[in-house]
Structure formats: structure tokens, C-alpha cells
Design an enzyme around this catalytic site. Sequence first.
Site, PDB file in Angstrom:
ATOM      1  N   ASP A 296       0.859  -1.166   0.000  1.00 27.07           N
ATOM      2  CA  ASP A 296       0.000   0.000   0.000  1.00 27.07           C
ATOM      3  C   ASP A 296       0.909   1.233   0.000  1.00 27.07           C
ATOM      4  OD1 ASP A 296      -3.237   0.553   1.586  1.00 27.07           O
ATOM      5  OD2 ASP A 296      -2.148   1.707   0.083  1.00 27.07           O
TER       6      ASP A 296
HETATM    7  C1  GLC Z   1      -4.364   4.282  -0.324  1.00 28.30           C
HETATM    8  C2  GLC Z   1      -5.251   3.114   0.055  1.00 28.30           C
HETATM    9  C3  GLC Z   1      -5.293   2.020  -0.973  1.00 28.30           C
HETATM   10  C4  GLC Z   1      -5.133   2.614  -2.360  1.00 28.30           C
HETATM   11  C5  GLC Z   1      -3.748   3.204  -2.446  1.00 28.30           C
HETATM   12  C6  GLC Z   1      -3.502   3.865  -3.807  1.00 28.30           C
HETATM   13  O1  GLC Z   1      -3.644   4.719   0.790  1.00 28.30           O
HETATM   14  O2  GLC Z   1      -4.996   2.498   1.307  1.00 28.30           O
HETATM   15  O3  GLC Z   1      -6.538   1.342  -0.820  1.00 28.30           O
HETATM   16  O4  GLC Z   1      -5.311   1.606  -3.331  1.00 28.30           O
HETATM   17  O5  GLC Z   1      -3.489   4.140  -1.413  1.00 28.30           O
HETATM   18  O6  GLC Z   1      -4.340   4.955  -3.970  1.00 28.30           O
END
Ligand code: GLC
Length: 753
Positions: A296
Site C-alpha cells: 500500500d
Molecule cells: C491508499 C489506500 C489504498 C489505495 C492506495 C492507492 O492509501 O490504502 O486502498 O489503493 O493508497 O491509492
Amino acid sequence: MTLTRKISLVTTLLYLLISTASPARTQTVRERGVDEGKMKVFVDDLLAKMTLEEKLGQLNQHRWSWGENGDSIRQIYQKNVRDGQAGSFLGLQGVAYSAEIQRIAVEESRLGIPLLLAQDVIHGWRTTFPTPLGEASSWDPALAEKTARVAAVEASAQGLHWTFAPMVDVARDPRWGRIVEGAGEDPYLGGLLAAARVRGFQGTDLSQPNTILACAKHFAAYGGAEAGRDYNIVDISPRTLFEIYLPPFHRAVEAGVATVMGAFNEVNGVPMHANGYLINEVLRNGWGFRGLVVSDYTAIMELQRHGVAATPAEAGILGLTSGVDVDMVSEIYHLELPQMVREGRLSGAVVDQAARRVLEAKYRLGLFEDPFRYHNAEREKTLILHPDHLQIALEAATKSIVLLKNDHGILPLPPAPGSLAVIGALAADQDAPLGPWRGQGMAEDVVSVLSGIREKLPQSTSVYYQPGYTLPEFAGEGLMEAALQAVDQAEAVILVVGETARMSGEASNRTDIGLPGDQLALAKAVLGRGKPTVVVLMNGRPLAIPWLAENAPAILETWFLGVRMGPAVAKVLFGEENPGGKLPVTFPRVTGQIPIYYNHRSTGRPPREDDFFSSKYLDAHWTPQFPFGFGLSYTTFAYDGLAVDRESIGVGEKMAVRFQVRNTGTRKGDEVVQCYLQDNVGSVTRPVRQLVAFERITLQPGEAKTMNFTIYPEQMSFYNSGMQKTIEPGQFTVFVGGSSTAELSAGFEVVAN
Ligand code: GLC
């Protein structure tokens, strides 16, 4: 190997044996339309040509941001792409820009490896559908597959190869803002919707240019955040982890999901991005997942904040060796790890394995054949907001509405009232219906509830609209009088209350899930005028609405329904459509009840009115305001004739269940018929009931249907005190009905073989 590790390995293998043996799984790993042998030869050959830096470059995912002068591509990105130091981008869409960065990758880098372009396509791309929790209220996996398919068609038409969806986190705590993004509290419903959304995004052949890589996230147990506070620790029993939080991920893997994303949180002291056991042993070796795992956002760097890595390099080594292949935004893998390999602190084989997974993902999409197959301006022009997509948006919105209360049949309203007051700024708002994580969703595309009502009613109806409160503060100062004047002028009232789209979603948690601001005061004043009043809830999470539940004659739960929210709500309000949705998550009476969920265990002192010394509260009733699986209709349904096909079965055998459901009302309606199972006595405590089957059906007035469900061995199994997956002989009870409080039951026995 320690005893604990042996147990965990045995558990994993046993779990694999039972779970893959179970026919409950109707999903097979989707054929991805690729010749695996040819792909291996191609990727082996390419890896052999790549330098260490180029392999680690494939593991680097940049966060897109516009160039120094606003309309170009940032110089550092161009440089990294030319140097083979970027494998994918997050947040870059639009055929024009994405074609240019892809051209640089393909024509100006040494090996010409194309980029993966990813974005959060969560509930639609430009055509925005109900938020996932809202859509889960439809209890219609085929619908979820259909909306994901449309989202993939639109996103791929704008150059995207990869969505970070479906979010499959089970959530039992509505203080947690991201409950809006998932499928609610139940692993079975959540698992079927996860698989459906994976199929929708990926289709049956990833090499088709209108299919995109799906991503089951956030692995794992992100919804278990302590105190409902996003990113907080998750401290749960291994049994809860394996029986509640992991199954939807397993269903997504069985459906062939191409990627998985790690969760920000730790689980029982081990941050997920350093959790080699769950990623490499359970996800990969146990379930057979062969795709790539992406971190993430900056989660690799965050291993230092968790306190399990002292330096960026240590964090990088930990993340990569734990099975996280792609580093989203931290830039640790490509900057820190070449040195670590050269110093012998990181195996080159681990780098090769991760790079291989990224190259295989690109190969499956056909990007090595044609890197620009997703860059088609004609598709972008013709497919975005296509009328067929908008029709599906209307269908999805309508099927996601849940009727929570309808005293005296106040709903449906007459189709042509003389006058109607519509109170509440949310009614006119075109932003809230998009919900959080709206992709390319635009407020201009949204038909508001007020517009939907106006379009539905004849010219002869006078519609008096008053905001009653401001947005986003929900402040009623100076607006009450005008609202009450409108109520006094009208024959009936629609009162729209709830949350803004920014009050749920990532990092958007609430300590009190009541109505924000002055809405309750407004509701009391409006309802105090004594007019027939329908409350329309527009919200991301379950809300605690004890006063409304007691005093409002009719309540519709409409969530955030996307671009066709207005027409859908109007169809239901005036009776063109009969609401058939059911709650995918429990509504507490008050925040203090959280966590509260239907598949709870009994305790030694289950709550009883007549026993003070039983598990309940002094200041609120222990039951939920509205239970999981609950939803009313403009008609009524009756269940009878429940029978199991045998009084006893052997361990490992399945059980057939049959019953009738009849539409006992005066109009056609949908009913989600639900089947729950209780293992009456186990060597460890078992849930008082758990969902094992359901189907949304449509019945004409007076029509009856015989339902046949099968309960599979895996659904009778559980993890015993030694964390071995097992089925124990004993009495089981089946419940069938229209919610998790179903009372029609029948018993059967599982006997030792
Ligand atoms: C965010 C979220 C995740 C998302 C990623 C990219 O922090 O936790 O669900 O896909 O970043 O945007």
C-alpha cells in the site's frame, strides 16, 4: 522448526485440503488466455538480459503528479522511465498523457519494457455506481460483476491496466471509515462479491484490451482496526483471522485475482508488509496465489514507523523477502536494494522472483505485443458514460436501496401528490452520491435526489425544497424556519439526512456514528409537524439513529448510489420499484454497542430480559437497531416447509435444505432468501449462526417458490483449539428467512464416519 511453526504449517495444509476440496467453491481459477509455457520462456529470456537495477526498477511504482510546468511529465519520472527505474505508475489516466509516458518506456529505455498504469477503480470509473457497501445491499453478485465489468471497460478506455479493487476487508466496526469500501461484516457474502468483482474487472481473458488486473485488498484484516481508527493495530485471535477476515481473500484468489495489496496494519504484532507467514505461506503456498503483491501507499517505508525496521534498506529487505513484490511510492526498492544485494544482505533470487511476477502481469495483459493497446482515443471517446453504462448504474442504484421502516404503509407515496416538501441539503447535492473513492466520477454527471423526484412527478405537483442545514457542516442556523414553512405547505415530506462523502473512506473515522450536526434537531422539528414523512438516509457507513428509528414512520437506506441516485430513489419513493435490498452490515442502536455483529458467539450468559446478570447494557437494549440481512418490502413474504434431506450425515458430507417462500402481499417484490447454520456444540465456542447460502428472487403476488440450498462440509468446519480445521460430529441447526434473525429452523446431526 518450532512447534508453533509446525502447527501453523499443518493448519495451513489442512485448511488447503478442506477448503480446496469443498464444492461450495463454484469459482474456478479463471483462464487468463495466456500460454504459460510461452510466457515462461519470454520472461526467462528478458530477465536474463536485465541488470539488477533494471529488475529492481520494475518493482518501483511512482505516484503520478503533473510536471513542473503543470502540463508535462515530471522530468524525474521521464528519467527513471528511460533508465528502467520505474515499472508502474499509480494515478495516471487519460490516453494522451499515459501514451506519452508509455512511449518513453518502450522507445527510450534500454529494454523497452512497457509500464503498468494503475488507479483506484473502486465503484465505477466515470460512470459511478453505488459505493461497494451500498452495492452489497443488493445481495446480487451478478450485478456486482456487471458494474465491475463496466468500470473495467471505461478505465481501460482511458489507458489503465490495473485497478486497486475489490476491497474485500470484512468490517464489523462502522466507526472505521473504510467500511464504505467493502461488502460488510460477513465473510460468505463478502467472498461471493469479491469473486464477482474480480471476474468483472478481469473478464475471462486478461489479454483483451477491455480487461484490467484486479487487486484484492487490503491483505489482511484491515477492517479489524482497533477502536475503528484507520491504520491502527489489529489484535485478533488466529481463529477470527482465519474464519472471518481471510475467506474473502481466498475467494478472490480462487476467482483468479491477478494481484493482492498489503494492508497498512499489523496483525498481532507483525505488520502485514513484513508478514512472510501470511503472504508466502498462506496466500502463496497455501492457496496457490501466483500473482504479484503490491504494497500500500508508502507502506514499505512505514515498516520503520511500525518499529520493525531501523533503516529504509532494512524495511526494503523485510518487505521484499516477506513477499511484497512492488513498492508503491516509497522508492526504497529501487534506491536502497541494489547495494543490499551486492553486500549479500538480500538474495538476488528474491529480486528475480518479484521482477518475474511484474513481467508476467505485463505479459498477461498483452503489453509486450502491443504496449499501446489500452491507448485508443476512439474507445475513450465512445465508451465513457455510455448510455448502457448509465442504465446499469440506475439498476444497481435501485437494487441497493434498503427499506428499513414503513409504518402504516406510508410508502410508496402516491405517484402524483398535490405537493411535496423535500428537506435536506443532501437532497440537492450532486457530490455526496459519488461517495469516496469516486475515480473519475464527476458531480455534473449525478442526478440528485431532488432532481430525481422532480423528474418523476407531474407538473401538477408542487415541490418545495429547503436545505434545512448547510454542507458540509450540517449546521441548521437560520434554515429551520424556512424548512418548516415548506413542511407546513406540503401534503407529505421527504427528509434527506446523513453524511457527506468525505465522512467515510480512508482515514475518515468517526467516534460517534450518529447524524452529524443539527440534523437530528431538524428531524425532530420536521416530524413534529405531523405530516406523512419519509426519511431518506444518504450515508457511507451504518448510522446510529435511535430517535429516527422510533419516530419516523418510514426510513429508506440509500447509501451513496452514484450517478443515477436521484431516479433510483424516486422510483422507490413513488412505487415504480419495490425495494428489495438487505443490510450487509449491522446497524447499532448507539455507538457504544460497537463492535456488534450477527455471527457473534453466545457467551455463558447470553442477554436475557429476565436475568439481570446476563450480558447486556443498562442504557441501551442489547439488540441491534437493524440486524444484518434485514430489509423490508412493499409486499410481504412467508417461509414454511423447511426440511433437511436427511436427519443425519457423516463428517465430510453435504446437506440439502429445502423450503418454500411465498409472496403474501399485493405486489411483485424481490426477497433475498437467506440460510444460516449453527453448530450447536463444538470443542470451541461457535457463532450463534453464520450465513451459508442466499439468493435474491422475484415473486409475483401470491407466487410461491421452493428453494433448494446445499450446505457444504467446509461450511460445517472450523478451527479447533489447536487451530486444525475440522468438522466435529454433533447437532446442527439450519435457519431460513429474510434476515439474520430468521426463526424457521430445522436440525440435523453430523455423525462420525
Ligand atoms: C491508499 C489506500 C489504498 C489505495 C492506495 C492507492 O492509501 O490504502 O486502498 O489503493 O493508497 O491509492
